[in-house]
Enzyme design. Structure first.
Site, mmCIF file in Angstrom:
data_model
loop_
_atom_site.group_PDB
_atom_site.id
_atom_site.type_symbol
_atom_site.label_atom_id
_atom_site.label_comp_id
_atom_site.label_asym_id
_atom_site.label_seq_id
_atom_site.Cartn_x
_atom_site.Cartn_y
_atom_site.Cartn_z
ATOM 1 N N HIS A 404 0.755 -1.421 0.237
ATOM 2 C CA HIS A 404 0.042 0.068 0.027
ATOM 3 C C HIS A 404 1.034 1.319 0.096
ATOM 4 O O HIS A 404 0.358 2.350 -0.265
ATOM 5 C CB HIS A 404 -0.959 0.049 1.049
ATOM 6 N N ASP A 408 -2.298 2.216 -4.802
ATOM 7 C CA ASP A 408 -3.467 2.461 -3.832
ATOM 8 C C ASP A 408 -4.598 1.607 -4.120
ATOM 9 O O ASP A 408 -4.528 0.681 -5.142
ATOM 10 C CB ASP A 408 -3.853 3.783 -4.629
#
Length: 432
Positions: A404, A408
């Site tokens: 992450h 995204d």
């Protein structure tokens, strides 16, 4: 005190030293001094002059003792661990026979005999860590292989028959001596257990981890501690792909000489989705982001000594047939332990197919320095709603674990949906 005119003491000494001189010569002419005439110089040899002797020459097959060292393995590998020793000292080996297997971080390397000959000494033991260029074993090259088929049978047959009878009477006297230590043994077991010596507990076996398994464990733990893991899931209706496979698998195999499986289609779908979402195919390097114009897919394969991830390169330009052929070759090399270092380099994203073992669902772990891994799972018939009706379809859960820090949620979900579209409608991949 003489034989054929030679002093007995001199002949005795010559007989004792001749074999050593001949072996030491290793194929070169070996010389020993004998009197020039059987009737000359009948006195003690210490009073004989050197000029009264002539040279007796003989020759043997060429024997050379060589030392075999650990060869260079790869630029990033400086040491290995002895995995197994296939022969023993005194054994005859042919050229290219495997003598020692050396385990490294990524693969197992076989060290072979450079020539035919006899192993004279093995300088390492199982589990030893050895650096590049350090000696592994010595061998004496040349000569003829021993007639091992006849000698061992004759030697082994009488030996057990002769040794077994004396061993039987020796056992009864030892039996009375055994009961006294027996009570002490149970008392020692709890102490061993409390000390953590599991090998002393019945039913517990301690086995040293292989070098590959140690590396896999270390890298997976580092991945968990470094990346910001997040996993997104989806499900795929496998009806169209399974129908296509059933319809064309025989023609496909005849034309391309390789079986049509699911991994080729999934690899192609991942390559198309990676082009649409390049961050999933990228990596973090310090404070920089690396994007790749190519899609090199690391495929998780369960090898005999641990999990390995050979790389299928250029999946964005390969056909499904080319990908299937490359997958088959990589899997075979993994089973045979013949993967080389270059087979692991350059992967940009990983596919892990737990479905081959019947997995329903799971969360795969990222293979660093990559940023994403796609997890495939088993195909099971389930009721699904299609156009307002409940039907039974062959369904597969898929999971994308991603870093992450770079990817995204929107990018990860879009990537996985494009993989789903490519599998449910293979024409989508053909149309690009």
């Amino acid at each position: 005190r003489e034989v054929l005119g030679f002093p007995l003491a001199m002949l005795s000494r010559a007989v004792r030293t001749l074999p050593r001189a001949l072996v030491g010569a290793r194929g070169r002419a070996a010389s020993c001094l004998v009197p020039a005439s059987p009737w000359a110089n009948r006195g003690p040899p210490e009073h004989a002059s050197l000029g009264q002797y002539r040279s007796l020459r003989t020759s043997l097959p060429s024997f050379d003792e060589i030392t075999v060292n650990l060869p260079p393995l790869a630029e990033s590998i400086s040491e290995g661990e002895i995995g197994s020793i296939e022969v023993g000292e005194g054994d005859w080996v042919n050229a290219d026979d495997v003598v020692i297997n050396v385990e490294t971080d990524k693969l197992t390397v076989s060290v072979n005999a450079p020539e035919s000959g006899t192993i004279t000494s093995i300088m390492v033991e199982d589990g030893d860590t050895i650096g590049l260029g350090e000696p592994l074993f010595t061998m004496e090259t040349g000569g003829e292989p021993p007639a091992s088929a006849t000698k061992p049978v004759a030697a082994e047959t009488p030996a057990p028959t002769a040794v077994t009878p004396p061993a039987a009477p020796a056992t009864p006297p030892a039996a009375p001596a055994t009961p006294p230590p027996a009570p002490a043994k149970p008392a020692a077991q709890p102490a061993a257990a409390s000390a953590g010596e599991h090998e002393d507990i019945p039913g517990v076996t301690r086995v040293k981890m292989s070098k590959i398994r140690q590396t896999v464990a270390r890298r997976l733990k580092e991945s968990q501690e470094t990346a910001a893991f997040l996993t997104t899931f989806n499900e795929i209706d496998m009806s169209n792909l399974m129908g296509m496979r059933t319809k064309y698998k025989e023609d496909f195999q005849k034309r391309h000489d390789v079986k049509l499986g699911f991994m080729g289609a999934f690899s192609k779908a991942v390559a198309h989705a990676a082009k649409a979402e390049p961050a999933v195919n990228g990596a973090i390097d310090g404070k920089d982001i690396i994007y790749h114009d190519f899609v090199n897919i690391s495929v998780a394969v369960a090898g005999p000594k641990g999990l390995v991830t050979p790389v299928i390169r250029g999946c964005e330009v390969k056909s499904i047939a080319e990908i299937e052929r490359a997958l088959g070759e990589a899997a075979q090399k993994a089973r045979d332990g013949k993967l080389a270092m270059e087979d692991f380099d350059g992967g940009t994203i990983t596919i892990s197919n737990g479905g081959t073992f019947g997995s329903l669902m799971g969360t795969p772990i990222i293979n660093p320095p990559q940023s994403a891994v796609l997890g495939m799972h088993g195909i099971f018939e389930r009721p699904v709603a299609i156009d307002g009706a409940v039907v039974i379809r062959p369904m597969m859960y898929v999971a994308l674990t991603y870093d992450h820090r770079l990817i995204d949620g929107k990018q990860a979900v879009t990537f996985l949906r494009k993989v789903k579209e490519g599998i449910e409608d293979p024409l989508w991949m053909i149309m690009g």
